[in-house]
Design an enzyme around this catalytic site. Structure first.
Site, PDB file in Angstrom:
ATOM      1  N   HIS A 141      12.945  -2.454  -0.053  1.00  0.00           N
ATOM      2  CA  HIS A 141      12.739  -1.876   1.283  1.00  0.00           C
ATOM      3  C   HIS A 141      11.555  -0.907   1.289  1.00  0.00           C
ATOM      4  O   HIS A 141      11.529   0.033   2.064  1.00  0.00           O
ATOM      5  CB  HIS A 141      13.987  -1.160   1.790  1.00  0.00           C
ATOM      6  N   SER A 160     -17.234  -1.065   4.104  1.00  0.00           N
ATOM      7  CA  SER A 160     -17.288  -1.040   5.563  1.00  0.00           C
ATOM      8  C   SER A 160     -18.731  -0.933   6.003  1.00  0.00           C
ATOM      9  O   SER A 160     -19.558  -0.324   5.321  1.00  0.00           O
ATOM     10  CB  SER A 160     -16.493   0.158   6.061  1.00  0.00           C
TER      11      SER A 160
END
Lengths: 492, 492, 492, 492
Positions: free
Chosen positions: C158, C279
């Protein structure tokens, strides 16, 4: 035991229960059973007004229908020996009233138009409920945002620290997406809320029906005019499923963010225990299970849409029994998309955010390097690509300070940044998280003042959307009151 | 009312019933409830043998488990306040025996390995059942074919009359496809029937478990060795769903053919009333509804697979609650693919074919023109493309006879076909339906003798496949007898 | 400009280029152009041996075919005025040799069996290549694991810290899954590598073909016997796409883990720059783009499968042009699943792991609490559920030490843990990360010795699988050598 | 050879061409290359106006951009060593103008907002084109219908003869569905035509951009306000794909009908040769291939949607490279849905219908039995269910005439129909095809007068929709003229 009234004429051979169960839509028909009673009422009122069923028969049938509406449908109607709930109700009417009376309800109609009407009635309710849930979630996001316009946090791209932003700015990204989900749902509603009644099997009927009257009684906005289109098309169902799948994809992304934020690695938020589970073996676990299931439901919603598309494509006209198999996917898709939205809203509303942890992470990973590159452009007049390269080289060297930048500038471009006026103070200032956020004042940007302005717009749009939803709900409620009142008006 | 035992330690805040219902897998867990009792028995036998649970505690727990097995699970276990049936059964044990005894069953395991074992146990049964159904359908096809090796019918391509074939040849095309569906299912079975038990949450456990022993008790063929893989992977589920979706696609094509053949336009077959429905409005209708729904189910099977793939992809390790949402798609996909196969087999077995109608259509649409083109190649030595063009021009002119062919040959190629020896008799003979079919003696072709030979091979392969299925079933049945006997052996 | 030879007989009206482009499969046919030349060679060798095409014609045609094989197909063949590459090649033969010779190649066959053979030939190569890539990835995982059996790291469930494990144990979970992906691919290979040749349009042919001979020439393992099945079925394509979609889902999960591990939040691994992008605006960014695209490709693979299933389901027999539209999805799905696997292998092989960061996180979040609960069972004889609750309460109170545990035991169960012999030292020892890992010696667990044992098994299986792949490749290569040698043998 | 300018700062290690090709979106970027030049122009005009780029630099850059617009992009820009076309264009600018000038274009933006703008610009054009195609198809349907209001034909349900209808009524069912497809497309257009420009990487920028100005220059209707939403959301793409998949499903149904109608079994229509293919082996074949491929494309459209949904769901914020993989599915889905619509329109417009064959079939299969049942209700006052049963029994007995009906009435209900006034003449009259059709005057029914009335409404709606499409096209065209004029205005 009720008897099937439809097969007895044309067909022999009783069906084994394997066939009956395979053919029957009964299980899914629980979704539309109540709607079917309303459709029966409207059809009956019309038959009577048009003189197709006489006063006395109409009254007797209506009495049973009102009983079914008030008391609920008895379990015997849902016997899966019937092909569907329509057959079950007709058998019930005949059982109660005899065929001489009960056998009159089906004049001028087919189960083809009947079931399409029932699906649309239930679907419009579900779509409206979903619109309400979406708006509640938007409200939670707007409210949370209002309290966190100055809460800086790291913004990620590619799961890497990218630039600092604020919690408000981040949450409002989801609100913007949800506003479009709302818009898709209300468009789908428009296509759902059209009446196919009166189309009969597909070629309408020789009985002098009044389609506008039944449409009005049932709160439909207009007719699906062409009678073949009315019974054969399920694009309204596909459109609802599309809107659900897209909404569910949006919600699953928010869930993914919250799952990450509530992980020990991030520690940005603590969810209320109510929305978490523990492990049956690991005593320490607190798992965001509600969010995981909500995330997974978007897979289910996509599957429901896929199934319905695969079923519908390539089907020749007009009605084919294949259409029956499409309907359960509508309910499955609506549940998959809709059941978790209210929980997501409350999980967010009751969560505890940890601004200090977010602030701690906000400046990591050279996340303000872009601000520095911008400075080199704005202050020193460098081309952006040059500035980008110089700062990139510094990062690669592991340090952003004047000497490293100076070195990068010299080596790559033969430029002295300090010669152009760059100082360590300016570098430091450009790298400051909060001032970088404050400088992002472009429309839609994260600067607190800019977000506050955006919030005003969002609140207004949300208010408008909620009013619209309420008004549609009211319209349907009124139609129902009117229908029941006309139905009861027939009784002695 | 039973009490949840798992949350009470770590978590506060009671959950509202909306959250409970959303989180609970109870509804789908009815599919695995019986398997869970078997898994509990095997785990308990192993815990006792390894000395992890004492004799007395083990006996007491086993007594309750045997009761659950023999009498079925009481409804209180399925309360959806429990997250799942595993929690329900543990709560039941504690309620009956007290925590001092009932609280010992979960040592050395987690619901993560437990649920994976349960799903596999139920899934292997369903896969086996499906294999049996597929083989039954193959048997019907083989039997029908044996009676129709000389029944000529039109073969279609692009839904246009193409060439004559026989009913046997046509049906055996489906048998060939179904044999491969069978092969996929048995391969999937191999991947399903592996034991994840002992993997616990994902990192196994410090208790000295014997994984091989529980695997053997439960009839698994081997372990999923790595404990993280054992609880996190669901590729077995995706593989079953793939096999189901492909089988369902095959079956849907057969259904489409039968729907067309039973239409008034074709009139090739009359289905037994048992597999048909009539219309609630059109008294004359006899519709092949069973086949239509079966056809549509292939869309559902595709949707189930899509949903499960969408849920599983991109999930990080190890267990995430998302996995829970994948399981219902397994059951849905198995039902969608499997429920209709026995009905399709019986609908075929009880159908009445109309050889005269098929024969009537077999020669229409110039369907033997290829035979004539072949003749021009074989007898006159023309290149195939030339022959093809000449016959095509005749068809375009609307007539295949010597003069038209002669004209086409002359105009297009300056060839005199009659000069090369073509006569009207030869043309006629080449166009005869039955002799064209008889000439198709290439392996796998429709000539009656060729089909009879093929049939012998099909029967043998089918026999082998059935024996294989029976042997797998027997293996599982034996394992279950052994498990129950060891379980009961613990009781006083 | 080459001329279309197929339409000229039967059909008039030239097609506009919109129709031509829409109908043509030329773009996708680049995948099968080379295979088509091989199929032509095999068909021709057989026609000659069976006396259907004479020596001289056969030699002339073969000369052109060998030229196409050796020099590649000229661009004029790919003109999308042709419906497909088969028509293009036939037109090329006729253009080069005249119709009297070139018009003879198509005797006894149809594009229906031809294209099915070509798709299978290309697909089997792609499947084999994919099997090789999967094995290379498994090898990288095994090699990495061998070096990291003692590298502790946090295991997540989880996305929450769950229990400590080791990097080797974690990576081997993927190796286990990939071994099953390999198994699915080789099963799919078996279904792909069957010959449809000789089925002609669907009803075989009146020419005395030898199907076994062409099958052998082309390296097929056996025939798809029934001639209608041979041209109409695409379950082999669906099976390959299923295997691809499932493999891609496995790979996407590994990508997700690596994306998380390489995030600044985790910092467990640094990827080589080669597999990263930066980027265009943020100079500091180093993004795991290769892994993100690989993750996304699993969506594409699922979409390709969905599309092909939706196309195939419900199609009546036998050949329909719809089949053409299924093929590009095969290539798309194979690329989506396959292109990234070698990159994933190298990205892993060249990555730098950070054991110290993993170790730092391994014990966080009370991740060893289960070990303590186990101790309470093993040492103190408590029922597991009781132990689980007591430790859970301590975690909830924020601290796991003797006093907190003592308090929890007393309040909830009236038990004194210290009275039963628990000491702070034992608590401490039970919570130690490394000793907890070392204790997980159950088969498949993370204890270093256990993983080492598992590794031996994995290496052996991998060796076996690689040998199998190599042997299949060799078989195909030999067949091709033989075919080309027979082809060239025909030339003067 | 152009040089990549983006990686050089931050990253080392050159990428192998395998990685480059895997990462690059170049192939799909051909769809958006032209749009990218427009986006560059708008961004540059804005940078200049805001004083971020000086006059001279701006002029020089614009000159190159205008050249790219006028002459098209040179092939070197599409080298797949570049990650995308944006990088290619920037490299081209720097190559032509030097970095001092060319390096200035990327100030205040990221490829994240740039690519989103480009996709939206191209997508809106495609959506508009699709709207035009849909309207053309609707026009053909309306025109055909106007000529066939009295052309009776059999209506099918479950592929069985159901009731007679007219060709006009049948075709208008599709027109109705397509009108809703149009409505979905225009709604999608609204969500597509919003500007993300200025959002930069996701957090906007510190440069003083004017987002409204670039939005206006590019013809966008409004902003996607929140900058994170602007770059991370792709719901507009999913919505377009949904609209495409639903439209494609509608079109595939019409294709299925036409395929059936043009089969020899039905013989209702002959398609123009232009839309048909023949067989390479069967000289007589004329196959409706265009329609089959169009039908299959709906599977592709569904697959594209599935893929995009699977990719998007569960993605955390904000930009992830996964988004790149979603885009090609948009183009694939648009092509799949759109390419065939104009062909379907023309295939319909040029088809020859055979009213006599339709009329011949219209009355078969007791297709007017419902009319008789209605008569028993309207004339004799029987309950519909009773009438339905009596007529059904007669059909089952194989004959609908007075004696058979009389017998059925007596045996089942003890009623004498003749006693109630039924005569053989009335039975005959009720069974007449044409009068049954004429009696279906309920709104949306097939009676010629009713269809004529419906046609007037359809024509008006279509006119309105066409005007709307034209107006949107004009708006975009004007914006483009304005943008180019401002761009050229900058030049000397």
């Amino acid at each position: 035991m009720l008897k099937d009234q439809i097969r007895r004429g044309r067909l022999g051979a009783e069906r084994g229960c394997g066939v009956s169960r395979f053919l029957s839509s009964m299980e899914a028909d629980r979704w539309i059973a109540e709607a079917d009673v309303l459709v029966d009422m409207a059809h009956l009122l019309m038959l009577r007004r048009q003189g197709i069923v006489g006063e006395e028969h109409a009254r007797a049938i209506m009495e049973v229908l009102v009983g079914l509406h008030d008391d609920g449908l008895p379990e015997e109607i849902f016997d899966d020996r019937f092909e569907d709930v329509h057959a079950g109700i007709e058998a019930y009417l005949i059982d109660r009233l005899g065929e001489e009376t009960g056998g009159r309800i089906h004049a001028g109609r087919s189960r083809n138009d009947e079931v399409a009407a029932c699906i649309r009635i239930r679907a419009r309710e579900e779509v409206l409920r979903l619109m309400g849930s979406v708006n509640r979630l938007r409200e939670v996001l707007v409210t949370l945002s209002a309290g966190h316009t100055a809460t800086v946090m790291p913004g990620f791209t590619h799961l890497q620290h990218a630039q600092p932003t604020t919690l408000a700015h981040h949450l409002l990204a989801y609100e913007g997406a949800l506003a479009r989900d709302y818009a898709r749902l209300i468009m789908a509603f428009a296509r759902v809320n059209e009446s196919p009644l009166g189309a009969a099997a597909f070629a309408s009927t020789g009985f002098p029906l009044d389609r506008d009257y039944t449409a009005e009684l049932l709160g439909f906005d207009r007719l699906v005019e062409n009678s073949m289109d009315a019974v054969s098309s399920r694009d309204f169902l596909l459109e609802v499923l599309s809107a659900c799948a897209i909404l569910s994809a949006t919600a699953s992304r928010l869930a993914s963010d919250l799952i990450l934020w509530s992980s020990s690695l991030a520690g940005f938020v603590t969810l209320s225990d109510e929305y978490c589970s523990t492990s049956s073996i690991m005593p320490q676990k607190k798992n965001p299970d509600t969010l995981e299931i909500l995330r997974a439901k978007s897979g289910t919603a996509a599957g429901s849409l896929t199934a319905a598309l695969a079923i519908m494509r390539g089907l020749p006209m007009s009605y084919n029994r294949d259409l029956q198999e499409a309907t359960p996917h509508l309910w499955q898709g609506l549940s998959a998309a809709g059941d978790g939205i209210p929980l997501l809203a409350e999980a967010l509303a009751t969560a505890t955010f940890h601004p200090e942890r977010m602030a701690e992470e906000a400046g990591k990973g050279f996340s303000t390097a872009t601000g520095l590159a911008d400075l080199l452009v704005q202050d020193l007049g460098l081309p952006f690509r040059t500035a980008h390269t110089i700062v990139g080289k510094a990062v690669r060297a592991g340090k952003i300070d004047l000497p490293t930048l100076e070195k990068a500038g010299k080596e790559s471009f033969g430029i002295s940044l300090s010669g152009l006026g760059l100082s360590q103070e300016k570098v430091q200032a450009a790298l400051d998280v909060r001032s970088m956020v404050d400088a992002r004042t472009v429309t839609g940007g994260p600067a607190p003042a800019t977000v506050k302005k955006a919030l005003r717009g969002r609140k207004e749009e949300l208010k408008r959307d909620r009013a619209e939803t309420v008004s549609l709900e009211a319209g349907l409620a009124e139609a129902r009151v009117r229908l029941l009142s006309e139905a009861r008006g027939l009784l002695p």
